[in-house]
Design a protein around this motif. Structure first.
Motif: not given
Length: 136
Positions: A50-53, A120-125
């Motif tokens: 997923a998007w993350h940092r 964690r952010g949104a899943p990668v589309t």
């Protein structure tokens, strides 16, 4: 010095963090004054995070296969065995295998004092993932 001789079994990557199949082998975990974590992550074709940092950034070193990585606001980049990617502290990003090949990388990051490793952010589309430079 401590030498680990008994390999730990690979763990299946949590589905809230990864789309597709991925496995994590813990290489080193924070211990004592050290706050570094090192994992070997093996992605099946098409699998990605997923998007993350990470609060202190992350270093990825590809050990086999071909993958993809993207930082927010940039294009998707192909990564191959031998490539090293440095991701800045707090930078939103994702990484994973290409659509047709497995990819394994070492993921190296410092853990914050409070134990935070990543946000964690949104899943990668599929549209984001399909912006694949290997098929362009």
């Amino acid at each position: 010095m401590r030498i680990a001789r008994t390999p730990r079994p690979a763990a299946v990557a949590p589905p809230e963090w990864v789309s597709g199949a991925a496995w994590v082998d813990e290489i080193a975990e924070p211990e004592g004054l050290s706050r570094f974590r090192v994992d070997s992550v093996h992605f099946a074709p098409g699998a990605r995070t997923a998007w993350h940092r990470h609060p202190f950034g992350q270093v990825l070193h590809v050990t086999e296969g071909t993958g993809l990585v993207q930082c927010r606001g940039e294009g998707v980049h192909a990564i191959r065995a031998g490539d090293t990617v440095r991701i800045a502290p707090g930078e939103w990003h994702w990484h994973g295998a290409s659509p047709t090949t497995f990819m394994t990388h070492l993921a190296i990051q410092e853990v914050a004092e409070d134990g935070t490793e990543a946000e964690r952010g949104a899943p990668v589309t599929d549209a984001e993932y399909c912006a694949d430079p290997l098929n362009a």
